[in-house]
Design an enzyme around this catalytic site. Structure first.
Site, short mmCIF file in Angstrom:
data_model
loop_
_atom_site.label_atom_id
_atom_site.label_comp_id
_atom_site.label_asym_id
_atom_site.label_seq_id
_atom_site.Cartn_x
_atom_site.Cartn_y
_atom_site.Cartn_z
N GLU A 8 -11.21 21.97 41.42
CA GLU A 8 -10.52 23.25 41.59
C GLU A 8 -11.34 24.12 42.54
O GLU A 8 -12.54 24.31 42.32
CB GLU A 8 -10.39 23.97 40.25
CG GLU A 8 -9.72 23.16 39.14
CD GLU A 8 -9.99 23.77 37.78
OE1 GLU A 8 -9.96 25.01 37.65
OE2 GLU A 8 -10.25 23.00 36.84
N ARG A 66 -1.99 21.53 42.27
CA ARG A 66 -1.48 22.84 41.87
C ARG A 66 -2.11 23.93 42.73
O ARG A 66 -3.28 23.82 43.13
CB ARG A 66 -1.80 23.08 40.39
CG ARG A 66 -1.36 24.43 39.86
CD ARG A 66 -1.43 24.52 38.33
NE ARG A 66 -1.14 25.88 37.90
CZ ARG A 66 0.08 26.42 37.87
NH1 ARG A 66 1.12 25.69 38.23
NH2 ARG A 66 0.25 27.66 37.50
N TYR A 68 -2.23 28.37 42.98
CA TYR A 68 -1.85 29.61 42.30
C TYR A 68 -2.84 30.71 42.66
O TYR A 68 -3.86 30.46 43.32
CB TYR A 68 -1.79 29.41 40.79
CG TYR A 68 -3.07 28.93 40.15
CD1 TYR A 68 -3.92 29.79 39.47
CD2 TYR A 68 -3.42 27.57 40.22
CE1 TYR A 68 -5.08 29.35 38.87
CE2 TYR A 68 -4.59 27.12 39.62
CZ TYR A 68 -5.41 28.00 38.95
OH TYR A 68 -6.57 27.55 38.37
N ASP A 70 -5.54 33.51 41.43
CA ASP A 70 -6.46 33.75 40.32
C ASP A 70 -7.35 34.93 40.68
O ASP A 70 -8.26 34.80 41.51
CB ASP A 70 -7.30 32.50 40.05
CG ASP A 70 -8.23 32.65 38.85
OD1 ASP A 70 -8.02 33.60 38.07
OD2 ASP A 70 -9.14 31.83 38.70
N GLU A 75 -6.29 29.68 44.44
CA GLU A 75 -6.99 28.55 43.86
C GLU A 75 -6.14 27.30 44.05
O GLU A 75 -4.94 27.30 43.73
CB GLU A 75 -7.30 28.78 42.39
CG GLU A 75 -8.04 27.61 41.76
CD GLU A 75 -8.77 27.96 40.46
OE1 GLU A 75 -9.13 27.04 39.73
OE2 GLU A 75 -8.98 29.17 40.22
N TRP A 435 0.12 19.85 33.37
CA TRP A 435 -0.69 18.71 33.76
C TRP A 435 -0.32 17.48 32.95
O TRP A 435 -0.37 16.35 33.46
CB TRP A 435 -2.17 19.02 33.60
CG TRP A 435 -2.69 19.99 34.61
CD1 TRP A 435 -2.97 21.32 34.39
CD2 TRP A 435 -2.98 19.75 35.99
NE1 TRP A 435 -3.42 21.91 35.56
CE2 TRP A 435 -3.43 20.96 36.56
CE3 TRP A 435 -2.89 18.62 36.81
CZ2 TRP A 435 -3.81 21.08 37.90
CZ3 TRP A 435 -3.26 18.73 38.14
CH2 TRP A 435 -3.72 19.95 38.67
#
Length: 478
Positions: A8, A66, A68, A70, A75, A435
């Site tokens: 991540e 993914r 998004y 944050d 991220e 997930w």
């Protein structure tokens, strides 16, 4: 590697001087909206994931990963990867998604995404978190955890991204930090911001290991080791070493083969001491009263991994050879690692600038150069202007694949999830993607608890099953 792994990455956003009045949080939102609304790179969330992730805040991608928002940052979470080469490729796919978005929006010349971990202006830090799937039965006794922490504290000698200066974050009990000597340059960006060895909460007490037990898989079989200590690497070679060596050590842990009597007195302090040691000796204190150098620590882990895992696969052999190559070069010829180890590369560039311009290490210009090293734009980022040696260059070039932004790994459940993302893009109905599961209308679920399984057939059958279509309103399709 034979272990499901993911990364991540939180990206900083830097605006040019003419846009300095604008909010740096506006562009991450614009890029997120472009990717999901215009580029159709994934499916946006239609539901709350938690109180900080409302509908429209992000979503899953066609590559199984993914993206998004944050706390103002974009991220990107890579899809689950089983092979080291894939992991590095899909980590780089996040860079490509963001940079291509800026180009499409006509903003590449005045907005930059920065793949680093510190804000020199505010002193804030943002993370590069690593996720390793492990067997549930793995024994995390105090000696085992202590030995793992020793590896993680010392691996920064080849995984650190380097930084100019220092930070003095308050500890969890908010005691004022002691006055410290000035640090010109250090190995790791995250070292100064790690205040605990193992802890559950991330934002206010960053630990080397996040203790939250959230496997995102069948909890009876698996656990997920979540690491907060790592730096974001510009060098794909460094990313491969960071993930590959850690995966090897975790296999040693699961096999009960970790080295003995290699527990640090204080892993947090040792992390900071190594990062700030300009001598390159990197001496740390062990719990048994002895001292040892970080290089010697890494050699011990390497020797055990080499005996245990050599010839298991061509990829494992490449990793072991690269690990030993780097450790030898750190001791004898660090310049051989320019372009491969980020802190060495950055320090080399900074020293050239200091010498040519007659600067001191506390000149603000150096912090600007520090940031530009991490600019993901190949036309502007300083990392891209460095030509490494053959071994490193071949690896760095071989792992960049354009299709990784929209094609998933073929051998993990990311493949089935990506199929679900593509299927839901074609339907005007409610869906939920996680997930470890997908759902229609929040009622009809397909659980995907095994990250090693692709679920392609199961997802295809799930999508083709007859069901009543519940249409979403236009305000729900953010």
């Amino acid at each position: 590697m034979d272990r499901v792994v993911g990364i991540e990455t939180e990206y900083g956003c830097l605006l040019s001087e003419e846009d300095a009045h604008a909010s740096s949080e506006a562009w991450p939102a614009k890029v997120k909206n472009y990717l999901f609304r215009k580029a159709q790179i994934g499916t946006i969330d239609l539901h709350y994931r938690d109180y900080e992730e409302p509908p429209g805040n992000g979503g899953f991608l066609l590559n199984g990963g993914r993206l998004y928002l944050d706390m103002g940052h974009i991220e990107y979470a890579s899809p689950e990867c089983l092979h080291l080469r894939d992991l590095v490729t899909y980590d780089l796919a996040g860079d490509e998604l963001l940079q291509s978005s800026l180009a499409a929006l006509g903003a590449a010349g005045h907005v930059s995404f920065i793949k680093n971990n510190v804000d020199h202006h505010t002193g804030a830090t943002f993370g590069c978190h690593e996720n390793y799937l492990m067997k549930r039965e793995a024994q995390f006794t105090p000696p085992v955890l202590g030995t793992l922490l020793t590896f993680l504290a010392t691996r920064q000698i080849f995984t650190g991204a380097g930084r100019v200066g220092q930070a003095n974050p308050l500890a969890f009990d908010f005691e004022p930090p002691k006055q410290e000597a000035q640090v010109d340059f250090q190995l790791s960006q995250r070292a100064d911001h790690i205040v605990n060895d193992i802890y559950q909460w991330v934002q206010f007490n960053r630990a080397i290991i996040n203790a939250r037990d959230e496997p995102l898989a069948d909890y009876r079989k698996y656990r997920r080791l979540h690491l907060l200590i790592g730096d974001s690497n510009m060098s794909p070679f460094a990313t491969a070493l960071k993930i590959g060596t850690t995966a090897c050590v975790l296999s040693l842990l699961e096999d009960g083969r970790l080295p003995r009597n290699l527990v640090l007195t204080d892993a947090v302090q040792s992390t900071r001491d190594i990062s700030r040691d300009p001598s390159g000796r990197w001496i740390v204190d062990l719990e048994n009263g002895k001292t040892i150098g970080a290089l010697d620590v890494q050699w011990q882990f390497y020797d055990l991994a080499q005996k245990r895992f050599r010839n298991r696969s061509a990829e494992t052999n490449w990793l072991l050879e690269s690990w030993s190559f780097v450790l030898e070069a750190l001791e004898r010829n660090p310049s051989a690692l320019i372009g491969g180890v980020d802190w060495i590369t950055k320090k080399w560039l900074l020293e050239i600038l200091i010498e040519s311009e007659g600067l001191s290490w506390n000149d603000p210009w150096l912090q600007s150069v520090d940031l530009e090293y991490h600019n993901i734009d190949p036309e502007r980022g300083l990392f891209f202007g460095v030509t490494p040696g053959k071994r490193i260059l071949e690896w760095n070039n071989s792992v960049r694949r354009q299709d990784a932004t929209h094609t998933p790994p073929a051998n993990t459940r990311a493949s089935g999830r990506a199929r679900a993302v593509a299927g839901f893009q074609q339907r005007d109905q409610s869906y939920v993607i996680n997930w470890d599961s997908i759902a229609c209308d929040s009622r009809d679920f397909l659980v995907m608890g095994d990250p090693f399984k692709t679920y392609n057939e199961e997802v295809a059958k799930f999508l083709s099953a007859p069901r009543t279509v519940e249409r979403t309103g236009p305000d729900e399709r953010v």
